[in-house]
Design a protein around this motif. Structure first.
Motif, short mmCIF file in Angstrom:
data_model
loop_
_atom_site.label_atom_id
_atom_site.label_comp_id
_atom_site.label_asym_id
_atom_site.label_seq_id
_atom_site.Cartn_x
_atom_site.Cartn_y
_atom_site.Cartn_z
N GLN A 91 0.85 -1.09 -0.23
CA GLN A 91 0.10 0.21 0.01
C GLN A 91 1.14 1.32 0.26
O GLN A 91 0.36 2.42 0.84
N THR A 92 2.25 1.69 0.05
CA THR A 92 2.75 1.96 0.00
C THR A 92 3.97 2.48 -1.23
O THR A 92 4.65 1.20 -2.02
N ARG A 93 3.61 4.05 -1.74
CA ARG A 93 4.35 3.66 -3.26
C ARG A 93 5.80 5.14 -2.61
O ARG A 93 5.88 5.75 -1.54
N VAL A 94 6.54 4.83 -3.29
CA VAL A 94 8.21 5.15 -3.49
C VAL A 94 8.28 5.66 -4.61
O VAL A 94 8.88 5.18 -5.33
N PHE A 95 8.78 6.69 -4.70
CA PHE A 95 10.19 7.09 -5.49
C PHE A 95 11.73 7.35 -5.10
O PHE A 95 11.82 7.65 -3.91
N VAL A 96 12.31 6.51 -6.01
CA VAL A 96 13.87 6.72 -5.21
C VAL A 96 14.71 7.35 -6.03
O VAL A 96 14.37 7.50 -7.36
N ILE A 97 15.47 8.06 -5.38
CA ILE A 97 16.69 8.32 -6.40
C ILE A 97 17.69 6.87 -6.13
O ILE A 97 18.18 7.20 -4.74
N GLY A 98 18.71 6.94 -6.95
CA GLY A 98 19.77 5.45 -7.22
C GLY A 98 19.06 4.51 -8.07
O GLY A 98 18.49 4.82 -8.75
N GLY A 99 20.10 4.01 -7.74
CA GLY A 99 20.09 2.94 -9.69
C GLY A 99 19.72 0.93 -8.44
O GLY A 99 18.83 1.43 -7.55
N ILE A 100 19.40 0.52 -8.89
CA ILE A 100 19.10 -0.56 -8.47
C ILE A 100 19.71 -1.26 -7.87
O ILE A 100 18.64 -2.43 -6.92
N GLY A 101 20.31 -1.32 -6.89
CA GLY A 101 20.44 -1.68 -5.88
C GLY A 101 20.04 -0.65 -4.11
O GLY A 101 19.45 -1.36 -3.23
N ARG A 134 24.72 7.15 -9.84
CA ARG A 134 25.40 7.92 -10.45
C ARG A 134 25.02 8.26 -12.42
O ARG A 134 25.32 8.46 -13.39
N GLU A 135 23.43 8.81 -12.13
CA GLU A 135 22.89 8.83 -13.31
C GLU A 135 21.39 10.03 -12.62
O GLU A 135 20.71 10.53 -13.41
N LEU A 136 22.25 10.63 -11.80
CA LEU A 136 21.64 12.30 -10.85
C LEU A 136 21.05 12.95 -12.32
O LEU A 136 21.95 13.19 -13.12
N SER A 137 19.87 13.33 -12.24
CA SER A 137 19.48 14.00 -13.32
C SER A 137 18.86 15.31 -12.54
O SER A 137 17.91 15.36 -11.50
N TRP A 138 18.48 16.54 -13.72
CA TRP A 138 17.19 17.60 -12.59
C TRP A 138 15.96 16.92 -12.59
O TRP A 138 15.60 17.48 -11.25
N ASP A 139 15.68 16.20 -13.40
CA ASP A 139 14.47 15.43 -13.25
C ASP A 139 14.19 14.56 -12.10
O ASP A 139 13.31 14.97 -11.47
N LYS A 140 15.33 14.10 -11.76
CA LYS A 140 14.77 12.85 -10.16
C LYS A 140 14.97 13.94 -9.07
O LYS A 140 13.96 13.78 -8.39
N LEU A 141 16.11 15.19 -9.04
CA LEU A 141 16.10 16.05 -8.45
C LEU A 141 14.24 16.63 -7.47
O LEU A 141 14.49 16.76 -6.81
N ALA A 142 13.84 16.81 -8.81
CA ALA A 142 12.80 17.52 -8.97
C ALA A 142 11.76 17.26 -8.72
O ALA A 142 10.99 17.31 -7.62
N THR A 143 11.51 15.73 -9.07
CA THR A 143 10.45 14.71 -8.55
C THR A 143 10.73 14.29 -7.31
O THR A 143 9.50 14.62 -6.35
N GLY A 174 25.35 11.84 0.32
CA GLY A 174 24.88 12.44 1.11
C GLY A 174 25.00 13.88 0.84
O GLY A 174 24.35 14.78 0.67
N ALA A 175 25.76 13.69 -0.39
CA ALA A 175 26.14 14.94 -1.58
C ALA A 175 24.35 15.74 -1.99
O ALA A 175 23.48 16.84 -1.89
N ILE A 176 23.84 14.42 -2.39
CA ILE A 176 22.74 14.25 -2.91
C ILE A 176 21.28 15.13 -1.70
O ILE A 176 20.37 15.79 -2.07
N LEU A 177 21.48 14.37 -0.83
CA LEU A 177 20.68 14.57 0.12
C LEU A 177 20.88 16.30 0.43
O LEU A 177 19.85 16.64 1.20
#
Length: 279
Positions: A91-101, A134-143, A174-177
């Motif tokens: 019942q929980t929706r998650v948006f993830v910044i990050g790779g397959i791991g 390692r594929e961080l983007s503006w769109d990911k940060l914005a979402t 930590g820089a992304i956070l």
């Protein structure tokens, strides 16, 4: 020569301890051979959530070392397990910044992952999880920012501000956070080291107690501080981020300090010869 007493299990960091990026540390094969010969169980517990456990097993195999899946615990796995105890995954929706791991452990436990710009009532995420990407983007940060500002809980797999690589030390999760925190005004809940959660999960996997388990790491502010907060002894290797000079600027300390895993191997084998009943 430093020696050990009453060690029955190890919780071992990977980046900066076993390798730098794709470059194995000198003595890697001999280190694991000694652990197997001494029958010392271990869990490889890393704050790096960019790879899955299977990928870490494959990476070590490429360096000549064989480990099993249950011997690997990433902060991505620790995060998914932690969240599964607080929320109903289905019942929980998650948006993830990050790779397959970071993504796969959540999927394995039944969480639904949302995509870019799926925000707003009925579409937004309940949780935002950020790991090394390692594929961080503006769109990911914005979402991520939009979801957090709309009320999603903000979770960091780890807070490492830097990452040792074969090219040198670069930025970590930590820089992304930090960027997301500034943009949203919300501080993340951190799952990885120095919080004790991942160490506590590793102890459960090992089935050992705190008194006879030690943590090995290269970072004072994560690996060593996490061990201190957990209540276990720790060993700092100087092959990664932290240096002997850094020891002068903290109010806690590792139990041992050694140059690298070659010195750890020597100490383990020598201690076994001196006191075989303790290993």
């Amino acid at each position: 020569m430093q020696t050990f007493t009453d060690i029955r299990a190890l919780i071992i960091d990977m980046d900066g301890v076993l390798w730098h990026g794709d470059q194995a540390q000198a003595g890697l094969i001999e280190f694991f051979a000694a652990l197997r010969q001494l029958n010392l169980p271990f869990v490889l517990a890393t704050n790096n959530a960019s790879l899955t456990a299977a990928q870490y097993v494959e990476k070590l195999a490429g360096m000549g070392v064989t480990v099993a899946l249950p011997e690997v615990l990433t902060s991505g796995m620790a995060t998914a397990l932690y969240l599964s105890k607080l929320y109903q995954p289905e019942q929980t929706r998650v948006f993830v910044i990050g790779g397959i791991g970071a993504r796969q452990p959540l999927l394995d436990l039944g969480f639904t992952l949302t995509g870019l710009y799926e925000t707003g009532p009925g579409q937004g995420a309940d949780l935002v999880v950020s790991g090394l990407d390692r594929e961080l983007s503006w769109d990911k940060l914005a979402t991520a920012t939009l979801n957090i500002r709309a009320g999603a809980k903000f979770i960091g797999t780890n807070g490492d501000t830097t990452l040792p690589t074969e090219r040198g030390v670069t930025h970590g999760n930590g820089a992304i956070l930090a960027a997301l925190q500034v943009a949203s005004g919300v501080s993340p809940t951190i799952i990885g080291k120095p919080e004790p959660i991942i160490y506590q999960q590793a102890l459960e996997l090992l089935g050992t107690d705190m008194a006879t388990t030690i943590a090995i790491g290269d970072r004072l502010d994560t690996d060593i501080l996490g061990a201190v907060r957990t209540g276990i002894r720790s060993l700092l290797v100087l092959s990664g981020v932290s240096t002997t000079a850094d020891l002068q600027n903290i109010d806690y300390a590792p139990t041992w300090v050694m140059a690298d895993i070659r010195e750890v191997t020597q100490a383990l084998t020598s201690s076994a010869k001196i006191r075989p009943d303790t290993l």
